[in-house]
Design a protein around this motif. Structure first.
Motif, short mmCIF file in Angstrom:
data_model
loop_
_atom_site.label_atom_id
_atom_site.label_comp_id
_atom_site.label_asym_id
_atom_site.label_seq_id
_atom_site.Cartn_x
_atom_site.Cartn_y
_atom_site.Cartn_z
N PHE A 173 -1.45 20.61 -9.47
CA PHE A 173 -1.50 19.30 -8.82
C PHE A 173 -0.52 19.16 -7.67
CE2 PHE A 173 -2.84 17.79 -13.23
CZ PHE A 173 -4.16 17.96 -12.91
N LEU A 174 0.29 20.20 -7.40
CA LEU A 174 1.34 20.04 -6.38
C LEU A 174 0.74 19.87 -5.00
CD1 LEU A 174 4.03 22.49 -7.72
CD2 LEU A 174 3.71 20.09 -8.15
N GLU A 175 -0.40 20.56 -4.72
CA GLU A 175 -1.06 20.36 -3.43
C GLU A 175 -1.56 18.92 -3.28
OE1 GLU A 175 -1.80 23.12 -5.21
OE2 GLU A 175 -1.51 24.83 -3.87
N LEU B 33 0.84 -1.21 0.00
CA LEU B 33 0.00 0.00 0.00
C LEU B 33 0.86 1.25 0.00
CD1 LEU B 33 -3.02 -0.53 2.38
CD2 LEU B 33 -3.05 0.26 0.05
N ASP B 34 1.94 1.25 0.80
CA ASP B 34 2.84 2.40 0.82
C ASP B 34 3.49 2.59 -0.54
OD1 ASP B 34 3.78 4.48 2.37
OD2 ASP B 34 5.71 3.49 2.63
N MET B 35 3.83 1.47 -1.21
CA MET B 35 4.45 1.55 -2.53
C MET B 35 3.47 2.14 -3.55
SD MET B 35 5.84 -1.62 -4.70
CE MET B 35 5.99 -1.50 -6.46
N ILE B 36 2.18 1.78 -3.44
CA ILE B 36 1.19 2.37 -4.35
C ILE B 36 1.10 3.87 -4.12
CG2 ILE B 36 -1.29 2.53 -4.77
CD1 ILE B 36 -1.51 -0.32 -4.88
N GLY B 37 1.18 4.30 -2.84
CA GLY B 37 1.14 5.74 -2.56
C GLY B 37 2.29 6.47 -3.20
N VAL B 38 3.51 5.94 -3.06
CA VAL B 38 4.69 6.60 -3.65
C VAL B 38 4.58 6.65 -5.17
CG1 VAL B 38 7.17 6.40 -3.91
CG2 VAL B 38 6.15 6.00 -1.72
N ASN B 39 4.10 5.51 -5.77
CA ASN B 39 3.95 5.50 -7.23
C ASN B 39 2.91 6.50 -7.71
OD1 ASN B 39 5.88 3.66 -7.94
ND2 ASN B 39 4.55 1.92 -7.56
N LEU B 40 1.82 6.66 -6.92
CA LEU B 40 0.79 7.63 -7.32
C LEU B 40 1.36 9.05 -7.26
CD1 LEU B 40 -2.56 6.51 -5.74
CD2 LEU B 40 -2.01 6.81 -8.12
N ILE B 41 2.20 9.34 -6.25
CA ILE B 41 2.83 10.66 -6.17
C ILE B 41 3.66 10.92 -7.42
CG2 ILE B 41 4.60 11.95 -4.92
CD1 ILE B 41 3.54 10.72 -2.38
N SER B 42 4.45 9.90 -7.85
CA SER B 42 5.27 10.07 -9.05
C SER B 42 4.41 10.27 -10.28
CB SER B 42 6.18 8.86 -9.22
OG SER B 42 6.69 8.46 -7.99
N VAL B 43 3.30 9.50 -10.37
CA VAL B 43 2.41 9.64 -11.54
C VAL B 43 1.84 11.05 -11.60
CG1 VAL B 43 0.19 8.93 -12.44
CG2 VAL B 43 1.83 7.22 -11.79
N ILE B 44 1.41 11.60 -10.44
CA ILE B 44 0.86 12.96 -10.44
C ILE B 44 1.92 13.97 -10.87
CG2 ILE B 44 -0.17 14.74 -9.01
CD1 ILE B 44 -1.43 12.59 -7.38
N ALA B 45 3.18 13.78 -10.40
CA ALA B 45 4.24 14.70 -10.78
C ALA B 45 4.47 14.67 -12.28
CB ALA B 45 5.53 14.32 -10.04
N ILE B 46 4.48 13.45 -12.87
CA ILE B 46 4.72 13.36 -14.32
C ILE B 46 3.55 13.97 -15.10
CG2 ILE B 46 4.99 11.74 -16.23
CD1 ILE B 46 6.58 10.01 -14.43
N VAL B 47 2.31 13.73 -14.62
CA VAL B 47 1.15 14.31 -15.31
C VAL B 47 1.20 15.83 -15.26
CG1 VAL B 47 -1.34 14.58 -15.12
CG2 VAL B 47 -0.37 12.34 -15.10
N SER B 48 1.66 16.38 -14.12
CA SER B 48 1.73 17.84 -14.03
C SER B 48 2.86 18.39 -14.91
CB SER B 48 1.89 18.30 -12.59
OG SER B 48 3.17 17.98 -12.15
N ILE B 49 3.89 17.58 -15.20
CA ILE B 49 4.90 18.03 -16.17
C ILE B 49 4.30 18.01 -17.57
CG2 ILE B 49 7.12 17.50 -17.23
CD1 ILE B 49 8.02 16.36 -14.61
N VAL B 50 3.56 16.93 -17.89
CA VAL B 50 3.00 16.79 -19.25
C VAL B 50 2.01 17.92 -19.52
CG1 VAL B 50 1.52 15.35 -20.68
CG2 VAL B 50 3.36 14.32 -19.40
N LEU B 51 1.15 18.22 -18.53
CA LEU B 51 0.12 19.25 -18.74
C LEU B 51 0.64 20.66 -18.49
CD1 LEU B 51 -2.95 17.52 -17.10
CD2 LEU B 51 -2.33 17.61 -19.49
N LYS B 52 1.90 20.81 -18.04
CA LYS B 52 2.52 22.12 -17.78
C LYS B 52 1.68 22.96 -16.83
CE LYS B 52 5.11 22.60 -22.05
NZ LYS B 52 4.74 21.26 -22.58
N THR B 53 1.31 22.36 -15.67
CA THR B 53 0.52 23.10 -14.68
C THR B 53 1.09 22.87 -13.29
OG1 THR B 53 -1.63 23.29 -13.66
CG2 THR B 53 -1.07 21.15 -14.56
N LYS B 54 0.82 23.83 -12.39
CA LYS B 54 1.26 23.68 -11.01
C LYS B 54 0.12 23.32 -10.08
CE LYS B 54 3.48 27.62 -10.86
NZ LYS B 54 4.21 28.76 -10.32
#
Lengths: 142, 94
Positions: B60-62, B37-58
């Motif tokens: 999702f940081l919160e 479960l902790d690993m899924i949380g860390v992976n979701l954080i990375s996925v959100i970071a990559i999506v916010s790079i792709v969409l060029k928006t800030k």
């Protein structure tokens, strides 16, 4: 059974302040950016729940002597009170207004009445969430 | 080029979340499930970071910060349940 949780207790003392700061930031950045009273209240409640997790109910009740049901009721009173306050000025219920003021330190600042409403929402959410989690843990004892 | 790298990383993170999900469903012991479960949380954080790079928006940081806080607290709750059998104690004995 004694369990050594020095790391958890030491980390929690620092982490709780970070979470509380982030919750206040979310609450203040409400009406223009992501955030707002509900999310800020949930984050503040999660900080209090973290305190309950690392310590026990008796000692936290000594250091935070609030009745959280009363906190929730006070929040709902504040939120609806700002709604009724707009009636005194002859505009419809729940109308909100804002203005720009020159403050000494912050410079030109936008002050809104939405912030008072959101403070009520924060108090209501914190009170309800902490009450639910505490009553869930208490039912196991009885 | 950078787009291709980002989308490949997203696909790899999705595969790793699926593998962790298998460990949660199948996992023989509760500590395995807690770590997954902790690993899924860390992976979701990375996925959100990559999506916010792709969409060029800030915006999702919160969400990243909130997800980090929730993963931390839920991991503590699960491990405390595994170790003591009760999550919030009435009166601690130490």
């Amino acid at each position: 059974m004694k369990i050594n949780d020095v790391i958890l207790r030491t980390i929690t003392r620092i982490i709780v302040f970070i979470i509380l700061t982030f919750g206040v930031y979310l609450f203040l950045s409400g009406h223009n950016t992501p955030g707002g009273g509900f999310i800020g209240g949930l984050v503040l409640a999660s900080a209090i729940v973290l305190l309950y997790l690392t310590s026990d109910i008796e000692s936290i009740r000594k250091s935070l002597p609030f009745d959280f049901k009363l906190v929730a009721a006070l929040g709902v009173l504040l939120a609806t009170g700002t709604g009724f306050g707009s009636i005194l000025f002859g505009v419809p219920f729940m109308s909100q207004t804002f203005a720009y003021f020159e403050l000494p330190i912050f410079g030109k600042t936008e002050l809104t009445t939405v912030t008072i409403f959101e403070a009520g929402v924060v108090l209501a959410v914190v009170g309800v969430v902490v009450t639910i989690i505490l009553s869930m843990s208490e039912s196991e004892e009885a | 080029m950078i787009e291709k790298i980002l989308f490949t990383a997203l696909a790899l993170f999705a595969i790793s979340i699926l593998i962790a999900l298998y460990r949660i469903i199948k996992g023989p012991t509760t500590p395995d499930r807690a770590v997954a479960l902790d690993m899924i949380g860390v992976n979701l954080i990375s996925v959100i970071a990559i999506v916010s790079i792709v969409l060029k928006t800030k915006a999702f940081l919160e969400a990243i910060l909130i997800l980090g806080i929730l993963a931390f607290i839920s991991t503590i709750a699960i491990s405390k349940y595994v170790e003591r059998g009760v999550i919030i104690e009435r009166k601690s004995d130490n």
